[in-house]
Design a protein around this motif. Structure first.
Motif, PDB file in Angstrom:
ATOM      1  N   LEU A 180       0.433   8.093 -15.001  1.00  0.00           N
ATOM      2  CA  LEU A 180       0.683   6.286 -14.181  1.00  0.00           C
ATOM      3  C   LEU A 180       1.132   5.270 -15.832  1.00  0.00           C
ATOM      4  O   LEU A 180       2.919   4.425 -15.479  1.00  0.00           O
ATOM      5  CB  LEU A 180      -0.264   6.013 -13.226  1.00  0.00           C
ATOM      6  CG  LEU A 180       0.881   4.505 -12.695  1.00  0.00           C
ATOM      7  CD1 LEU A 180       1.878   5.251 -12.428  1.00  0.00           C
ATOM      8  CD2 LEU A 180      -0.282   4.066 -11.984  1.00  0.00           C
ATOM      9  N   THR A 181       0.629   5.162 -16.577  1.00  0.00           N
ATOM     10  CA  THR A 181       0.524   4.373 -16.989  1.00  0.00           C
ATOM     11  C   THR A 181       2.071   4.801 -18.464  1.00  0.00           C
ATOM     12  O   THR A 181       2.725   3.342 -18.822  1.00  0.00           O
ATOM     13  CB  THR A 181      -0.724   4.144 -18.640  1.00  0.00           C
ATOM     14  OG1 THR A 181      -1.788   3.657 -17.928  1.00  0.00           O
ATOM     15  CG2 THR A 181      -0.382   3.265 -19.566  1.00  0.00           C
ATOM     16  N   ILE A 182       2.185   5.939 -18.339  1.00  0.00           N
ATOM     17  CA  ILE A 182       2.826   6.464 -19.958  1.00  0.00           C
ATOM     18  C   ILE A 182       4.272   5.989 -18.437  1.00  0.00           C
ATOM     19  O   ILE A 182       5.654   5.747 -19.485  1.00  0.00           O
ATOM     20  CB  ILE A 182       3.004   7.617 -19.546  1.00  0.00           C
ATOM     21  CG1 ILE A 182       1.929   7.720 -20.815  1.00  0.00           C
ATOM     22  CG2 ILE A 182       4.147   8.375 -20.349  1.00  0.00           C
ATOM     23  CD1 ILE A 182       1.696   9.485 -20.773  1.00  0.00           C
TER      24      ILE A 182
ATOM     25  N   PHE B 161       3.480  13.956 -11.338  1.00  0.00           N
ATOM     26  CA  PHE B 161       2.190  14.025 -10.481  1.00  0.00           C
ATOM     27  C   PHE B 161       2.124  13.538  -9.132  1.00  0.00           C
ATOM     28  O   PHE B 161       2.792  12.468  -9.022  1.00  0.00           O
ATOM     29  CB  PHE B 161       1.924  12.638 -11.721  1.00  0.00           C
ATOM     30  CG  PHE B 161       1.851  12.043 -11.536  1.00  0.00           C
ATOM     31  CD1 PHE B 161       0.905  11.250 -11.150  1.00  0.00           C
ATOM     32  CD2 PHE B 161       3.000  11.617 -12.608  1.00  0.00           C
ATOM     33  CE1 PHE B 161       1.294   9.060 -11.581  1.00  0.00           C
ATOM     34  CE2 PHE B 161       3.579  10.346 -13.254  1.00  0.00           C
ATOM     35  CZ  PHE B 161       2.613   9.130 -12.036  1.00  0.00           C
ATOM     36  N   GLN B 162       0.900  13.135  -8.603  1.00  0.00           N
ATOM     37  CA  GLN B 162       0.698  13.136  -7.469  1.00  0.00           C
ATOM     38  C   GLN B 162      -0.723  11.983  -7.239  1.00  0.00           C
ATOM     39  O   GLN B 162      -1.703  12.160  -7.960  1.00  0.00           O
ATOM     40  CB  GLN B 162       0.379  14.451  -6.729  1.00  0.00           C
ATOM     41  CG  GLN B 162      -0.188  14.133  -4.969  1.00  0.00           C
ATOM     42  CD  GLN B 162      -1.437  13.745  -4.194  1.00  0.00           C
ATOM     43  OE1 GLN B 162      -3.007  14.013  -5.070  1.00  0.00           O
ATOM     44  NE2 GLN B 162      -1.772  13.255  -3.954  1.00  0.00           N
ATOM     45  N   ILE B 163      -0.098  10.751  -6.516  1.00  0.00           N
ATOM     46  CA  ILE B 163      -1.600   9.915  -6.303  1.00  0.00           C
ATOM     47  C   ILE B 163      -1.600   9.563  -5.034  1.00  0.00           C
ATOM     48  O   ILE B 163      -1.245  10.017  -3.297  1.00  0.00           O
ATOM     49  CB  ILE B 163      -0.735   8.514  -7.219  1.00  0.00           C
ATOM     50  CG1 ILE B 163      -0.306   8.333  -7.592  1.00  0.00           C
ATOM     51  CG2 ILE B 163      -1.525   7.892  -5.925  1.00  0.00           C
ATOM     52  CD1 ILE B 163       0.407   7.287  -8.998  1.00  0.00           C
TER      53      ILE B 163
ATOM     54  N   ILE C 268       1.121  -1.381   0.404  1.00  0.00           N
ATOM     55  CA  ILE C 268       0.167   0.130   0.208  1.00  0.00           C
ATOM     56  C   ILE C 268       0.743   0.472   0.262  1.00  0.00           C
ATOM     57  O   ILE C 268       1.990   1.805   0.638  1.00  0.00           O
ATOM     58  CB  ILE C 268      -1.018  -0.284   1.087  1.00  0.00           C
ATOM     59  CG1 ILE C 268      -1.145  -0.969   1.404  1.00  0.00           C
ATOM     60  CG2 ILE C 268      -1.675   0.949   1.290  1.00  0.00           C
ATOM     61  CD1 ILE C 268      -2.316  -1.352   2.378  1.00  0.00           C
ATOM     62  N   LEU C 269       0.809   1.656  -0.807  1.00  0.00           N
ATOM     63  CA  LEU C 269       1.209   3.510  -1.325  1.00  0.00           C
ATOM     64  C   LEU C 269       0.689   4.337  -0.798  1.00  0.00           C
ATOM     65  O   LEU C 269      -0.026   4.522  -2.138  1.00  0.00           O
ATOM     66  CB  LEU C 269       2.126   2.947  -2.601  1.00  0.00           C
ATOM     67  CG  LEU C 269       3.435   2.452  -2.719  1.00  0.00           C
ATOM     68  CD1 LEU C 269       2.974   1.158  -3.366  1.00  0.00           C
ATOM     69  CD2 LEU C 269       5.237   2.392  -3.384  1.00  0.00           C
ATOM     70  N   ASN C 270       0.645   4.951  -0.126  1.00  0.00           N
ATOM     71  CA  ASN C 270      -0.089   6.560  -0.254  1.00  0.00           C
ATOM     72  C   ASN C 270       0.540   7.902  -0.175  1.00  0.00           C
ATOM     73  O   ASN C 270       2.034   8.173  -0.440  1.00  0.00           O
ATOM     74  CB  ASN C 270      -0.592   6.281   1.324  1.00  0.00           C
ATOM     75  CG  ASN C 270      -1.923   5.638   1.456  1.00  0.00           C
ATOM     76  OD1 ASN C 270      -2.587   5.028   1.062  1.00  0.00           O
ATOM     77  ND2 ASN C 270      -1.409   5.339   3.187  1.00  0.00           N
ATOM     78  N   ASP C 271      -0.149   8.493  -1.031  1.00  0.00           N
ATOM     79  CA  ASP C 271      -0.035  10.312  -0.967  1.00  0.00           C
ATOM     80  C   ASP C 271       2.035  10.248  -1.567  1.00  0.00           C
ATOM     81  O   ASP C 271       2.647  10.124  -1.258  1.00  0.00           O
ATOM     82  CB  ASP C 271       0.484  10.229   0.265  1.00  0.00           C
ATOM     83  CG  ASP C 271       0.926  12.107   0.493  1.00  0.00           C
ATOM     84  OD1 ASP C 271       0.107  12.807  -0.558  1.00  0.00           O
ATOM     85  OD2 ASP C 271       0.559  12.765   1.640  1.00  0.00           O
ATOM     86  N   LEU C 272       1.623   9.289  -2.646  1.00  0.00           N
ATOM     87  CA  LEU C 272       3.171   9.777  -3.285  1.00  0.00           C
ATOM     88  C   LEU C 272       2.988  10.755  -4.009  1.00  0.00           C
ATOM     89  O   LEU C 272       2.291  11.629  -5.037  1.00  0.00           O
ATOM     90  CB  LEU C 272       3.473   8.613  -4.254  1.00  0.00           C
ATOM     91  CG  LEU C 272       3.190   7.126  -3.526  1.00  0.00           C
ATOM     92  CD1 LEU C 272       3.646   5.835  -4.857  1.00  0.00           C
ATOM     93  CD2 LEU C 272       4.907   7.456  -3.371  1.00  0.00           C
TER      94      LEU C 272
END
Length: 290
Positions: free
Chosen positions: A124-126, A71-73, A57-61
């Motif tokens: 994210l795909t790129i 870009f932010q996730i 689980i990766l938060n606030d990337l």
């Protein structure tokens, strides 16, 4: 969990200015917006922490690819061959669905989160192609507030309403498999591309050292109304008690966040702490920070 969530510097600074300065009504509303967003992310995290160990689980990337813009996730969950991507929204009240906008009764409008999460998915795909990873991405707009209603909502696999979240996590947990070394390397690679968020100077009001209230803040409620004893302090606002050095360290870090370009000296921090502790004590604390 590889990357935990913390309050953004923007939110922390705005909360500090609310205590030490004076915010306008508009600035107070902005602070409440930030706080509500963070509370929604914490609610989402509470659900994901109940998943088994077959997940990263990766938060606030905030990711900075070499070949495209940062870009932010909000949150990602990696399991098996699938990467689940979430745009978290803590909206409350009654909204009407629109392909481009959501309209809150009577006339407040916000961009459709499905558009936001699709844009993030594309970026994210790129990025993953740049890293030479081939992994399926499933993207969701997740509404976490229990009192959120969305009228005319279509049946869309990328939309998770509050009543759907529990079953969503049950489903992906059932489909999960133990993580492999390749997947662990993938998660580590993403962390390596983590960068600091873009500057937000335009989002905060102007402030100066002279304009801010001085004192040491309570670590529980942030009140500056403290009673200091030899080794600990007592907060008159909430009755919280803790070692003085702990609060002093928080006070120094608070000053650093507000004035990152200023030199840390015992003299300036003595004033910042409203002369509540001695310069010698501050000097000893500064030596621990070196």
């Amino acid at each position: 969990m590889l990357h935990t969530r913390e309050k953004s510097d923007l939110l922390v600074i705005m909360e500090t200015l609310a205590i030490r300065g004076t915010l306008s009504n508009k600035q107070q509303q902005y602070l409440q917006h930030l706080q509500k967003g963070f509370a929604g992310e914490q609610s989402f995290d509470q659900m994901t922490t109940q998943l088994n160990d077959n997940f990263f689980i990766l938060n606030d990337l905030f990711l900075q690819p070499h070949l495209s813009n940062a870009f932010q996730i909000d949150s990602m969950i990696l399991t098996g061959k699938t990467l689940y991507l979430y745009e978290i929204k803590n909206y409350s009240g009654e909204y009407y669905y629109g392909e481009e906008m959501l309209v809150k009764i009577p006339d407040f409008k916000v961009s459709n989160p499905l558009i936001q999460v699709q844009n993030t998915k594309n970026k994210l795909t790129i990025f993953l192609k740049e890293l030479r990873y081939d992994i399926e991405i499933k993207a969701y707009a997740a509404y976490v507030h229990p009192e959120f209603t969305l009228f005319n909502a279509p049946k869309h696999e990328g939309m998770l309403l509050p009543s759907q979240l529990k079953n969503h996590f049950i489903k992906i947990e059932k489909e999960s498999k133990p993580l492999t070394a390749i997947q662990k390397k993938f998660a580590a690679d993403l962390i390596d591309y983590q960068t600091d968020p873009m500057p937000f100077a335009n989002d905060i009001p102007n402030y100066s050292f002279a304009s801010l209230r001085k004192g040491i803040g309570c670590e529980e409620c942030s009140s500056l109304d403290l009673e200091l004893y030899r080794t600990y302090y007592h907060c008159r606002s909430c009755d919280y008690e803790n070692p003085i050095n702990s609060a002093l360290l928080s006070c120094i870090k608070e000053y650093q966040r507000l004035f990152p370009n200023d030199k840390l000296t015992a003299a300036i921090l003595y004033i910042w702490c409203a002369e509540m502790v001695s310069k010698k004590r501050i000097q000893r604390m500064l030596k621990l920070l070196v």
